[in-house]
Design a protein around this motif. Structure first.
Motif, PDB file in Angstrom:
ATOM      1  N   GLY A 224       0.842  -1.203   0.000  1.00 45.85           N
ATOM      2  CA  GLY A 224       0.000   0.000   0.000  1.00 45.85           C
ATOM      3  C   GLY A 224       0.868   1.240   0.000  1.00 45.85           C
ATOM      4  O   GLY A 224       1.798   1.355   0.797  1.00 45.85           O
ATOM      5  N   LEU A 225       0.574   2.158  -0.903  1.00 46.64           N
ATOM      6  CA  LEU A 225       1.375   3.387  -1.024  1.00 46.64           C
ATOM      7  C   LEU A 225       0.688   4.609  -0.431  1.00 46.64           C
ATOM      8  O   LEU A 225       1.270   5.685  -0.396  1.00 46.64           O
ATOM      9  CB  LEU A 225       1.696   3.677  -2.501  1.00 46.64           C
ATOM     10  N   GLY A 226      -0.569   4.455   0.004  1.00 43.72           N
ATOM     11  CA  GLY A 226      -1.328   5.606   0.488  1.00 43.72           C
ATOM     12  C   GLY A 226      -0.756   6.177   1.772  1.00 43.72           C
ATOM     13  O   GLY A 226      -0.492   5.443   2.724  1.00 43.72           O
ATOM     14  N   PRO A 234       6.234   4.475   0.194  1.00 40.26           N
ATOM     15  CA  PRO A 234       6.666   3.080   0.405  1.00 40.26           C
ATOM     16  C   PRO A 234       7.284   2.449  -0.846  1.00 40.26           C
ATOM     17  O   PRO A 234       8.161   1.590  -0.741  1.00 40.26           O
ATOM     18  CB  PRO A 234       5.378   2.368   0.831  1.00 40.26           C
ATOM     19  N   ALA A 235       6.848   2.892  -2.034  1.00 35.57           N
ATOM     20  CA  ALA A 235       7.395   2.347  -3.273  1.00 35.57           C
ATOM     21  C   ALA A 235       8.850   2.770  -3.462  1.00 35.57           C
ATOM     22  O   ALA A 235       9.652   2.031  -4.044  1.00 35.57           O
ATOM     23  CB  ALA A 235       6.553   2.800  -4.463  1.00 35.57           C
ATOM     24  N   PHE A 274      10.501  -3.746  -9.435  1.00 34.57           N
ATOM     25  CA  PHE A 274       9.440  -3.476  -8.447  1.00 34.57           C
ATOM     26  C   PHE A 274       8.089  -3.815  -9.082  1.00 34.57           C
ATOM     27  O   PHE A 274       7.230  -4.447  -8.448  1.00 34.57           O
ATOM     28  CB  PHE A 274       9.510  -2.003  -8.010  1.00 34.57           C
ATOM     29  N   GLY A 275       7.923  -3.436 -10.334  1.00 37.54           N
ATOM     30  CA  GLY A 275       6.685  -3.737 -11.061  1.00 37.54           C
ATOM     31  C   GLY A 275       6.419  -5.228 -11.197  1.00 37.54           C
ATOM     32  O   GLY A 275       5.262  -5.655 -11.219  1.00 37.54           O
ATOM     33  N   GLY A 438       5.682   9.837  -8.990  1.00 32.96           N
ATOM     34  CA  GLY A 438       6.050   8.979 -10.117  1.00 32.96           C
ATOM     35  C   GLY A 438       5.758   7.514  -9.837  1.00 32.96           C
ATOM     36  O   GLY A 438       5.317   6.767 -10.720  1.00 32.96           O
ATOM     37  N   MET A 439       5.993   7.100  -8.597  1.00 28.25           N
ATOM     38  CA  MET A 439       5.714   5.706  -8.229  1.00 28.25           C
ATOM     39  C   MET A 439       4.210   5.419  -8.225  1.00 28.25           C
ATOM     40  O   MET A 439       3.782   4.317  -8.555  1.00 28.25           O
ATOM     41  CB  MET A 439       6.322   5.384  -6.855  1.00 28.25           C
ATOM     42  N   VAL A 440       3.419   6.430  -7.862  1.00 26.53           N
ATOM     43  CA  VAL A 440       1.956   6.282  -7.931  1.00 26.53           C
ATOM     44  C   VAL A 440       1.547   6.126  -9.395  1.00 26.53           C
ATOM     45  O   VAL A 440       0.751   5.240  -9.744  1.00 26.53           O
ATOM     46  CB  VAL A 440       1.246   7.491  -7.279  1.00 26.53           C
TER      47      VAL A 440
END
Length: 463
Positions: A224-226, A234-235, A274-275, A438-440
Motif C-alpha cells: 500500500g502506497l497511500g 513506500p514504493a 518493483f513492477g 512517479g511511483m503512484v
C-alpha cells in the motif's frame, strides 16, 4: 523512502514531552558514581573490555564533556545511564541535553562558538553541511580503521560519516550510534508452515516463492502506497532496496546525487523489477490497481485477516505499530531480510538510517568519550533498555531488549553494504515530490521509462 523515525518513535511508545523548564531541570549530569544501571559483572554485558579500558583510562576528574542531541524522554535518561559508565571510569562529568529543536539549535550554537563538545545528529545531511562550514572537528584518527574492523559493513559506516571540510578535503567526522533497518519482509510463521513455505534465502528464492504462492491460488504480497500528502513513499523504499541488490553501491550513490540520470537504464530496470512484484493482479492483495490507493497503515493487516489476504509485506522496522492489537513478535509475526541475489555477487546490502555523533568542540575528555563509545558495553547498556540497534559486531545479542531487535541487529552485523534511504538524500522536490508521485503513476499503469524521464525532468527543473 520517508523519514518515519520521529513518527515511528512516538507510535511505538507514546512519549511524554516535558515542558522546557522541566527539561532544563532534568538535563543534569549522568548518574553519580555508584549509580550504575547494571552492576559491572552482572548480566550478559561485555564487562571485561570495559574493565580493561577503565583501568587504563585517563583521570579526567574535574573535566566536563557536553553532549546535545534530539533524544527526549525516555531515551535521554537511557543515554545518561550509558554516560555514567564513562564517568565511573574517568571521573569526568558527562552531560547530555536533549531538544526537540536540536537541528536549529546546533547551528546557532556552532556559529556562536558555543557548541557542545559532541552533537548527536539524526541524519548525515546537517552534519555534512556543518563540516563544509568548518564547524565540525574530525574524529580521533583511530576511529576510522576501528569502525571498518568492528562494524558490519564497516567501510559503509566510515563513508557515511566522511564529509568534505572547509577546504574541500574529506575527513572522518561521524560515528554512528543507534541505527535502523528498512530491508525487512514481514510474514506470519504459522501461515508459512501451514502452506509448507520456507523463508527465502536469496532474491531468486523470493521470486520463486512469489510465483509458487500464485500457483497455489493464493496472494503473495500486501503493498500500500497511500499516505496522505506523502502517498507513494513506500514504493521508493522498494526501488532503493532493489537498486542496492542489482547494482554496486557506487551506482546507487551516483543515482541519489544525479551523477547518473534518473532515467538511466539501470534505474528503469529497478523500477520495472518493483513492477514485477506489484504490477500483476495475481501477486498483490486487491490487485495491482489497489496498490496506489491502499493506505500503508492498513496494508499489513492483510497478513492477519481471515481469510488470508497475503503472505508477505515489505516494510521498515516501525511497522508493528500498525499490526492488529495483541500480535506477538516471534509467535504471530516475524520478518526476514529482504534478500540479495545469489547470482549477482553484491553481498548483503541493507537500507536504513541512523544517528551519528560528531565533535563540535574538541577536548581530551571528548576524545576519551569517543573511545568509550567503541566499547560494546556503551551500546549494550542502551540496547538493554530501549529500541536501540547497532552494527557493532562485539555486542552480545543477548543484551537486546527483544527478539525483533536481535533479529535486526543480526542483519546489520552481517551486512556488507549499508546505505541511507535514497529519497531522503535527493532534493525535496524529487525525493519528497516527483519520486513519490512517479511511483503512484507507475503502479497506476504508466511505463517505467516514461516515469523515470518525468522524474529526471523535475530534477533538472530544480537545478
Amino acid at each position: 523512502g520517508f523519514q518515519f523515525m520521529k513518527l515511528g518513535g512516538t507510535l511505538m511508545k507514546p512519549t511524554l514531552y516535558a515542558g522546557a523548564a522541566v527539561l532544563a531541570l532534568t538535563a543534569g549530569s549522568a548518574m553519580a558514581d555508584g549509580h550504575l544501571k547494571f552492576a559491572p559483572g552482572e548480566g550478559a554485558f561485555n564487562w571485561d573490555s570495559y574493565t580493561a579500558w577503565a583501568e587504563n583510562a585517563p583521570d579526567l576528574s574535574g573535566q566536563t564533556v557536553t553532549d546535545a542531541g534530539p533524544w527526549l524522554q525516555p531515551e535521554d535518561d537511557v543515554f545518561r545511564s550509558v554516560l555514567a559508565y564513562f564517568t565511573h571510569a574517568t571521573g569526568a562529568e558527562a552531560i547530555y541535553t536533549g531538544s526537540d529543536s536540536f537541528e536549529q539549535q546546533i547551528v546557532i550554537d556552532a556559529e556562536a562558538g558555543a557548541a557542545p563538545n559532541i552533537a548527536v545528529f539524526p541524519q548525515p545531511g546537517l552534519a555534512s553541511d556543518l563540516a563544509a562550514r568548518g564547524l565540525l572537528h574530525p574524529l580521533p584518527a583511530s576511529m576510522g580503521p576501528w569502525t571498518v574492523d568492528n562494524y558490519g559493513a564497516g567501510q559503509s559506516w566510515v563513508d557515511l560519516g566522511t564529509y568534505a571540510d572547509k577546504m574541500g578535503a574529506d575527513q572522518h567526522y561521524g560515528f554512528f550510534y543507534n541505527v535502523n533497518v528498512k530491508s525487512l519482509v514481514w510474514y506470519v510463521p504459522e501461515n508459512f508452515e501451514d502452506a509448507g513455505y520456507e523463508v527465502p534465502e536469496s532474491m531468486e528464492d523470493l521470486r520463486a516463492l512469489t510465483e509458487q504462492i500464485v500457483a497455489d491460488g493464493e496472494t503473495p504480497w500486501c503493498v500500500g502506497l497511500g499516505s496522505g500528502a506523502a502517498t507513494g513513499w513506500p514504493a521508493t523504499d522498494w526501488v532503493e532496496d532493489i537498486m542496492l541488490r542489482t547494482q554496486p553501491a557506487d551506482v546507487y550513490d551516483d543515482w541519489t546525487t544525479n551523477k547518473i540520470a534518473f532515467n538511466d537504464e539501470r534505474v528503469v530496470a529497478a523500477i520495472e523489477e518493483f513492477g514485477w512484484f506489484v504490477g500483476d493482479d495475481a501477486k498483490v492483495s486487491g490487485g495491482a490497481g489497489a496498490v496506489a490507493t491502499t493506505d500503508f497503515r492498513d496494508s499489513p493487516k492483510g497478513m492477519f485477516n481471515s481469510p488470508l489476504e497475503c503472505y508477505m509485506h515489505r516494510q521498515a522496522s516501525f511497522v508493528p505499530a500498525f499490526f492488529p492489537e495483541g500480535i506477538e513478535f516471534g509467535e504471530d509475526v516475524d520478518f526476514f531480510y529482504f534478500p540479495s541475489y545469489e547470482g549477482k555477487d553484491l553481498g548483503n546490502p541493507v537500507l536504513g538510517g541512523g544517528t551519528l555523533m560528531a565533535i563540535t568542540n574538541p577536548s581530551d575528555a571528548t576524545s576519551a568519550l569517543m573511545e568509550f563509545f567503541q566499547l560494546p558495553v556503551a551500546h549494550e547498556v542502551f540496547a538493554a533498555q530501549s529500541g536501540f540497534l547497532t552494527p557493532h559486531k562485539g555486542v552480545n545479542p543477548e543484551t537486546y531488549l527483544n527478539d525483533a531487535l536481535r533479529g535486526q541487529a543480526d542483519i546489520l552485523v552481517n551486512a556488507t553494504t549499508f546505505r541511507f534511504d535514497g529519497s531522503d538524500l535527493m532534493p525535496g522536490g524529487v525525493g519528497a515530490g516527483s519520486f513519490w508521485t512517479g511511483m503512484v503513476d507507475f503502479t497506476s499503469g504508466k511505463d517505467a521509462a516514461t516515469v523515470a524521464q518525468e522524474i529526471q525532468d523535475s530534477w533538472d527543473a530544480l537545478k
